[in-house]
Design a protein around this motif. Structure first.
Motif, PDB file in Angstrom:
ATOM      1  N   SER A 147       0.828  -1.190   0.000  1.00 17.07           N
ATOM      2  CA  SER A 147       0.000   0.000   0.000  1.00 17.07           C
ATOM      3  C   SER A 147       0.866   1.243   0.000  1.00 17.07           C
ATOM      4  O   SER A 147       2.038   1.222   0.353  1.00 17.07           O
ATOM      5  N   GLU A 148       0.288   2.385  -0.400  1.00 19.44           N
ATOM      6  CA  GLU A 148       1.026   3.645  -0.424  1.00 19.44           C
ATOM      7  C   GLU A 148       1.544   3.991   0.955  1.00 19.44           C
ATOM      8  O   GLU A 148       2.656   4.458   1.134  1.00 19.44           O
ATOM      9  N   GLU A 149       0.745   3.728   2.002  1.00 23.61           N
ATOM     10  CA  GLU A 149       1.174   4.037   3.369  1.00 23.61           C
ATOM     11  C   GLU A 149       2.336   3.161   3.791  1.00 23.61           C
ATOM     12  O   GLU A 149       3.097   3.520   4.676  1.00 23.61           O
ATOM     13  N   ALA A 150       2.452   1.978   3.145  1.00 25.31           N
ATOM     14  CA  ALA A 150       3.459   1.033   3.597  1.00 25.31           C
ATOM     15  C   ALA A 150       4.735   1.097   2.773  1.00 25.31           C
ATOM     16  O   ALA A 150       5.646   0.333   2.989  1.00 25.31           O
ATOM     17  N   GLU A 151       4.843   2.011   1.806  1.00 26.58           N
ATOM     18  CA  GLU A 151       6.013   2.069   0.960  1.00 26.58           C
ATOM     19  C   GLU A 151       7.186   2.737   1.668  1.00 26.58           C
ATOM     20  O   GLU A 151       7.011   3.609   2.496  1.00 26.58           O
ATOM     21  N   GLY A 152       8.393   2.297   1.315  1.00 22.80           N
ATOM     22  CA  GLY A 152       9.569   3.065   1.628  1.00 22.80           C
ATOM     23  C   GLY A 152      10.345   2.686   2.859  1.00 22.80           C
ATOM     24  O   GLY A 152      11.394   3.251   3.119  1.00 22.80           O
ATOM     25  N   GLU A 153       9.884   1.712   3.655  1.00 25.06           N
ATOM     26  CA  GLU A 153      10.581   1.455   4.908  1.00 25.06           C
ATOM     27  C   GLU A 153      11.636   0.369   4.784  1.00 25.06           C
ATOM     28  O   GLU A 153      12.524   0.269   5.594  1.00 25.06           O
ATOM     29  N   GLY A 154      11.530  -0.529   3.788  1.00 32.85           N
ATOM     30  CA  GLY A 154      12.484  -1.619   3.683  1.00 32.85           C
ATOM     31  C   GLY A 154      13.366  -1.460   2.477  1.00 32.85           C
ATOM     32  O   GLY A 154      12.949  -0.922   1.454  1.00 32.85           O
ATOM     33  N   ASP A 155      14.599  -1.941   2.570  1.00 36.60           N
ATOM     34  CA  ASP A 155      15.525  -1.831   1.471  1.00 36.60           C
ATOM     35  C   ASP A 155      15.656  -3.141   0.703  1.00 36.60           C
ATOM     36  O   ASP A 155      16.156  -3.157  -0.404  1.00 36.60           O
ATOM     37  N   THR A 156      15.219  -4.271   1.286  1.00 33.19           N
ATOM     38  CA  THR A 156      15.328  -5.553   0.615  1.00 33.19           C
ATOM     39  C   THR A 156      14.101  -6.385   0.905  1.00 33.19           C
ATOM     40  O   THR A 156      13.408  -6.186   1.892  1.00 33.19           O
ATOM     41  N   LEU A 157      13.850  -7.353   0.023  1.00 33.19           N
ATOM     42  CA  LEU A 157      12.747  -8.294   0.220  1.00 33.19           C
ATOM     43  C   LEU A 157      13.323  -9.702   0.291  1.00 33.19           C
ATOM     44  O   LEU A 157      13.843 -10.205  -0.699  1.00 33.19           O
ATOM     45  N   PRO A 158      13.289 -10.344   1.443  1.00 34.06           N
ATOM     46  CA  PRO A 158      13.875 -11.679   1.542  1.00 34.06           C
ATOM     47  C   PRO A 158      13.013 -12.717   0.846  1.00 34.06           C
ATOM     48  O   PRO A 158      11.798 -12.698   0.956  1.00 34.06           O
ATOM     49  N   PRO A 159      13.610 -13.667   0.112  1.00 26.72           N
ATOM     50  CA  PRO A 159      12.842 -14.749  -0.500  1.00 26.72           C
ATOM     51  C   PRO A 159      12.317 -15.677   0.572  1.00 26.72           C
ATOM     52  O   PRO A 159      12.793 -15.689   1.696  1.00 26.72           O
ATOM     53  N   SER A 160      11.344 -16.506   0.187  1.00 30.03           N
ATOM     54  CA  SER A 160      10.675 -17.344   1.171  1.00 30.03           C
ATOM     55  C   SER A 160      11.605 -18.369   1.804  1.00 30.03           C
ATOM     56  O   SER A 160      11.334 -18.886   2.877  1.00 30.03           O
ATOM     57  N   SER A 161      12.728 -18.686   1.145  1.00 31.56           N
ATOM     58  CA  SER A 161      13.652 -19.648   1.720  1.00 31.56           C
ATOM     59  C   SER A 161      14.483 -19.039   2.845  1.00 31.56           C
ATOM     60  O   SER A 161      15.189 -19.751   3.552  1.00 31.56           O
ATOM     61  N   ILE A 162      14.424 -17.731   3.027  1.00 36.23           N
ATOM     62  CA  ILE A 162      15.131 -17.058   4.106  1.00 36.23           C
ATOM     63  C   ILE A 162      14.166 -16.823   5.257  1.00 36.23           C
ATOM     64  O   ILE A 162      13.118 -16.232   5.079  1.00 36.23           O
ATOM     65  N   SER A 163      14.521 -17.313   6.437  1.00 35.42           N
ATOM     66  CA  SER A 163      13.644 -17.141   7.586  1.00 35.42           C
ATOM     67  C   SER A 163      13.696 -15.710   8.088  1.00 35.42           C
ATOM     68  O   SER A 163      14.762 -15.101   8.140  1.00 35.42           O
ATOM     69  N   ALA A 164      12.549 -15.180   8.448  1.00 33.43           N
ATOM     70  CA  ALA A 164      12.512 -13.893   9.127  1.00 33.43           C
ATOM     71  C   ALA A 164      13.170 -14.072  10.489  1.00 33.43           C
ATOM     72  O   ALA A 164      12.791 -14.968  11.239  1.00 33.43           O
ATOM     73  N   PRO A 165      14.140 -13.240  10.848  1.00 34.07           N
ATOM     74  CA  PRO A 165      14.902 -13.492  12.080  1.00 34.07           C
ATOM     75  C   PRO A 165      14.055 -13.515  13.335  1.00 34.07           C
ATOM     76  O   PRO A 165      14.333 -14.279  14.265  1.00 34.07           O
ATOM     77  N   PHE A 166      12.989 -12.721  13.367  1.00 33.18           N
ATOM     78  CA  PHE A 166      12.169 -12.665  14.578  1.00 33.18           C
ATOM     79  C   PHE A 166      11.345 -13.926  14.777  1.00 33.18           C
ATOM     80  O   PHE A 166      10.919 -14.224  15.892  1.00 33.18           O
ATOM     81  N   LEU A 167      11.103 -14.703  13.724  1.00 34.99           N
ATOM     82  CA  LEU A 167      10.329 -15.936  13.877  1.00 34.99           C
ATOM     83  C   LEU A 167      11.088 -16.958  14.724  1.00 34.99           C
ATOM     84  O   LEU A 167      10.498 -17.653  15.549  1.00 34.99           O
ATOM     85  N   ALA A 168      12.399 -17.023  14.507  1.00 35.64           N
ATOM     86  CA  ALA A 168      13.201 -17.944  15.318  1.00 35.64           C
ATOM     87  C   ALA A 168      13.185 -17.511  16.782  1.00 35.64           C
ATOM     88  O   ALA A 168      13.107 -18.343  17.693  1.00 35.64           O
ATOM     89  N   THR A 169      13.237 -16.210  17.008  1.00 33.28           N
ATOM     90  CA  THR A 169      13.188 -15.702  18.383  1.00 33.28           C
ATOM     91  C   THR A 169      11.842 -16.015  19.022  1.00 33.28           C
ATOM     92  O   THR A 169      11.770 -16.420  20.189  1.00 33.28           O
ATOM     93  N   LEU A 170      10.768 -15.848  18.256  1.00 34.03           N
ATOM     94  CA  LEU A 170       9.437 -16.159  18.772  1.00 34.03           C
ATOM     95  C   LEU A 170       9.309 -17.647  19.094  1.00 34.03           C
ATOM     96  O   LEU A 170       8.679 -18.022  20.099  1.00 34.03           O
ATOM     97  N   ASN A 171       9.906 -18.491  18.274  1.00 32.92           N
ATOM     98  CA  ASN A 171       9.848 -19.931  18.541  1.00 32.92           C
ATOM     99  C   ASN A 171      10.538 -20.279  19.854  1.00 32.92           C
ATOM    100  O   ASN A 171      10.136 -21.221  20.548  1.00 32.92           O
ATOM    101  N   ARG A 172      11.573 -19.529  20.189  1.00 33.48           N
ATOM    102  CA  ARG A 172      12.272 -19.784  21.441  1.00 33.48           C
ATOM    103  C   ARG A 172      11.474 -19.239  22.626  1.00 33.48           C
ATOM    104  O   ARG A 172      11.360 -19.892  23.666  1.00 33.48           O
ATOM    105  N   LEU A 173      10.912 -18.036  22.470  1.00 36.43           N
ATOM    106  CA  LEU A 173      10.168 -17.425  23.564  1.00 36.43           C
ATOM    107  C   LEU A 173       8.850 -18.140  23.821  1.00 36.43           C
ATOM    108  O   LEU A 173       8.381 -18.229  24.964  1.00 36.43           O
ATOM    109  N   TYR A 174       8.235 -18.636  22.746  1.00 31.19           N
ATOM    110  CA  TYR A 174       6.953 -19.334  22.848  1.00 31.19           C
ATOM    111  C   TYR A 174       7.089 -20.720  22.222  1.00 31.19           C
ATOM    112  O   TYR A 174       6.665 -20.938  21.085  1.00 31.19           O
TER     113      TYR A 174
END
Length: 308
Positions: free
Chosen positions: A83-110
């Motif tokens: 969306s227009e409101e959501a443009e401009g904050e990220g510099d790269t788009l990770p492919p699906s084979s790359i895990s989002a780093p916070f997901l691993a942290t969430l798996n440990r916390l929960y």
């Protein structure tokens, strides 16, 4: 003093490990390795190691993007429209084979397949002059945070994690003009109640000052501009929970108990560092000036200097 590595691990494996590799390590082994690295390398050496890990991650990400064909669902062209409101904050788009780093942290916390809980930060409002401006600030803050997570839209598990994001806002007019030490004391009391979800109970809380509020309101979301081409970025103040606590405080020697952090880096950078107990607030904020904004553990490139 020699560095301790778990069986089968080495420095080379560590700096090239994925977040899944790190998460698979038993907590006791991971903590022992990190403690050993901190003691052997010192604060600056440990930061440099984390910077190397971050740079290697980005290199792998760029290589996979370059190899992904245009028809591959992991390629940029097939990512969900932003969306227009959501443009401009990220510099790269990770492919699906790359895990989002916070997901691993969430798996440990929960731990557990269905145990994802609330995650984010406690945020204190310290400015009360204009409620309309505050409403605009909150809307823009939400847009920045949402766009950052949209970078990981193709990563399995992202949809559920995105639903659990929570910023616990503390808005009490007696906080107007409060010092950051007062904020830290309130946060310590809040944590002592034992009611905060583990995904929000970090070594830092956040404070919205007049300057940080202005930085968010003045931020141009669209058209998108890479961080390297921006003069200023929206930030918030990260407050060490130990600030003002004589028994626990670590201020001094280049650290005053707080530092600026980029709003766009809260969920996929600062959350991971805090959730994994990788670096203390002092290790993150030492020698940062008031014009500098922490963005990531990527060495010098992980710190942004605001321009007039």
């Amino acid at each position: 003093m020699s560095v301790y590595y778990p069986s089968g691990w080495s420095r080379s494996r560590l700096v090239n490990a994925s977040s899944d590799d790190i998460t698979a390590l038993p907590e006791a082994e991971k903590d022992r390795m990190y403690d050993s690295l901190r003691a052997t390398l010192g604060p600056d050496g440990f930061k440099a190691l984390l910077a190397e890990m971050s740079q290697n991650y980005k290199a792998r990400l760029a290589a996979e993007q370059a190899l992904a064909p245009a028809s591959d669902p992991r390629s940029h062209a097939s990512q969900p429209a932003r969306s227009e409101e959501a443009e401009g904050e990220g510099d790269t788009l990770p492919p699906s084979s790359i895990s989002a780093p916070f997901l691993a942290t969430l798996n440990r916390l929960y731990p557990g397949p269905d145990a994802v809980g609330d995650w984010g930060f406690v945020v204190y409002r310290l400015v009360y002059e204009d409620d309309e401006a505050w409403a605009r600030f909150r809307a823009r803050w939400n847009a920045i945070a949402a766009s950052r997570l949209e970078m990981y839209a193709a990563v399995p598990g992202l949809a559920r994690a995105r639903q659990q994001v929570r910023f616990h806002w503390v808005e009490e007019r007696e906080l107007e003009g409060a010092s950051l030490a007062d904020v830290a004391a309130r946060y310590r009391s809040l944590r002592a109640e034992g009611k905060l979800p583990v995904g929000l109970a970090h070594a830092v809380c956040l404070g919205v000052t007049a300057d940080s509020m202005r930085s968010v309101l003045e931020h141009v979301i669209s058209p998108p501009v890479p961080r390297s081409e921006r003069r200023r970025i929206p930030f918030v103040v990260a407050v060490d929970q130990a600030l003002g606590d004589e028994a626990e405080g670590e201020e001094g020697h280049g650290f005053e108990g707080s530092f600026n952090v980029a709003v766009e880096s809260l969920l996929d950078e600062l959350f991971v560092v805090m959730g994994e107990d990788m670096l203390s607030p002092r290790e993150l904020g030492t020698r940062l000036t008031g014009r500098q904004v922490w963005c990531s553990t990527a060495g010098r490139t992980g710190v942004f200097t605001q321009q007039e």
